[in-house]
Enzyme design. Sequence first.
Site, PDB file in Angstrom:
ATOM      1  N   CYS A   1       0.752  -1.259  -0.059  1.00 37.32           N
ATOM      2  CA  CYS A   1      -0.182   0.228  -0.291  1.00 37.32           C
ATOM      3  C   CYS A   1       1.288   1.267  -0.146  1.00 37.32           C
ATOM      4  O   CYS A   1       2.058   0.912  -0.359  1.00 37.32           O
ATOM      5  CB  CYS A   1      -1.318   0.381   1.388  1.00 37.32           C
ATOM      6  SG  CYS A   1      -0.147  -0.155   2.743  1.00 37.32           S
TER       7      CYS A   1
ATOM      8  N   ASN B   1       2.419   1.515   4.528  1.00 39.56           N
ATOM      9  CA  ASN B   1       2.766   0.076   5.304  1.00 39.56           C
ATOM     10  C   ASN B   1       2.437   0.121   6.391  1.00 39.56           C
ATOM     11  O   ASN B   1       3.185  -0.431   7.284  1.00 39.56           O
ATOM     12  CB  ASN B   1       3.539  -0.426   4.592  1.00 39.56           C
ATOM     13  CG  ASN B   1       4.159  -2.049   5.185  1.00 39.56           C
ATOM     14  OD1 ASN B   1       5.809  -2.020   5.483  1.00 39.56           O
ATOM     15  ND2 ASN B   1       3.798  -2.589   5.106  1.00 39.56           N
TER      16      ASN B   1
ATOM     17  N   CYS C   1      -1.197   0.377   6.916  1.00 37.31           N
ATOM     18  CA  CYS C   1      -2.716   0.608   7.901  1.00 37.31           C
ATOM     19  C   CYS C   1      -2.832  -0.986   6.563  1.00 37.31           C
ATOM     20  O   CYS C   1      -3.157  -2.191   7.769  1.00 37.31           O
ATOM     21  CB  CYS C   1      -4.046   1.168   7.241  1.00 37.31           C
ATOM     22  SG  CYS C   1      -3.692   2.998   7.814  1.00 37.31           S
ATOM     23  N   ARG C   2      -3.277  -0.429   5.223  1.00 32.72           N
ATOM     24  CA  ARG C   2      -3.343  -2.062   4.792  1.00 32.72           C
ATOM     25  C   ARG C   2      -3.157  -2.968   4.384  1.00 32.72           C
ATOM     26  O   ARG C   2      -3.357  -4.628   4.355  1.00 32.72           O
ATOM     27  CB  ARG C   2      -4.326  -1.504   3.281  1.00 32.72           C
ATOM     28  CG  ARG C   2      -5.630  -0.478   3.510  1.00 32.72           C
ATOM     29  CD  ARG C   2      -6.061   0.326   2.531  1.00 32.72           C
ATOM     30  NE  ARG C   2      -4.322   1.403   1.480  1.00 32.72           N
ATOM     31  CZ  ARG C   2      -4.007   1.955   1.024  1.00 32.72           C
ATOM     32  NH1 ARG C   2      -5.581   1.820  -0.691  1.00 32.72           N
ATOM     33  NH2 ARG C   2      -3.467   2.942   0.395  1.00 32.72           N
ATOM     34  N   SER C   3      -1.865  -2.807   3.671  1.00 33.13           N
ATOM     35  CA  SER C   3      -1.112  -4.028   3.362  1.00 33.13           C
ATOM     36  C   SER C   3      -0.343  -4.669   4.906  1.00 33.13           C
ATOM     37  O   SER C   3      -0.092  -6.204   4.860  1.00 33.13           O
ATOM     38  CB  SER C   3       0.196  -3.437   2.964  1.00 33.13           C
ATOM     39  OG  SER C   3       1.022  -2.833   3.410  1.00 33.13           O
TER      40      SER C   3
ATOM     41  N   ASP D   1      -8.036   4.138   0.462  1.00 32.68           N
ATOM     42  CA  ASP D   1      -6.848   4.121   1.954  1.00 32.68           C
ATOM     43  C   ASP D   1      -7.750   4.695   3.361  1.00 32.68           C
ATOM     44  O   ASP D   1      -8.155   5.809   3.307  1.00 32.68           O
ATOM     45  CB  ASP D   1      -6.262   5.222   1.135  1.00 32.68           C
ATOM     46  CG  ASP D   1      -5.244   5.687   2.444  1.00 32.68           C
ATOM     47  OD1 ASP D   1      -5.366   5.034   3.431  1.00 32.68           O
ATOM     48  OD2 ASP D   1      -4.113   6.760   2.093  1.00 32.68           O
TER      49      ASP D   1
END
Length: 169
Positions: A19, A22, A24-26, A137
């Site tokens: 993302c 690195n 939050c999402r990934s 995001d």
Amino acid sequence: MTREPSNSGDNKISVAFCCLGNICRSPMAEAVLRHATSEMKLSHLINEIDSFGTSGFHSGDGPDRRTVQTCRANGVPVNHVSRQVRLSDFERFDYIFAMDRENLEDLKYMQPRGSKSKIMLFGAYCEDARMDKIISDPYYGGPDGFQSSFRQLDHFSRTFLKKLATGTA
Ligand code: 4NP
């Protein structure tokens, strides 16, 4: 003669998620895929699961507290230290999954010509027409964004693993 599973030993694949930051999402994606792999008893198919960001804005930081809370609320352990993508990642990982189109374009731009990674949107493994393929995001939004990222990641992970197990990923 005993038969090995069709995807064992040297055939194990390595997977990374990417993302922007690195945090939050990934890292959530990494945790969710690891958890689903174990739940579905498919650990023999995967060698390494990792994550990184296209930026180094948060290098050295742990996951955002909302990622930690969401994973914990869903019974998924999360543990990661943020880092930026490196050129060697494009040889190390069989798949690098982007969360959104910007991550995808940035990764494709960075990828050394002829390197081995297959770079895709993780949402390519969406089998639910009502679900968005893009994991947007959640950083500037509320907790709902994190829960919705979690639901997408769980669905995409299970679809990916199902396909991996049947040789159709
Ligand atoms: P991520 O979210 O890409 O899912 O880790 C973000 C984290 C931090 C920032 C942007 C997105 N930031 O601008 O600091």
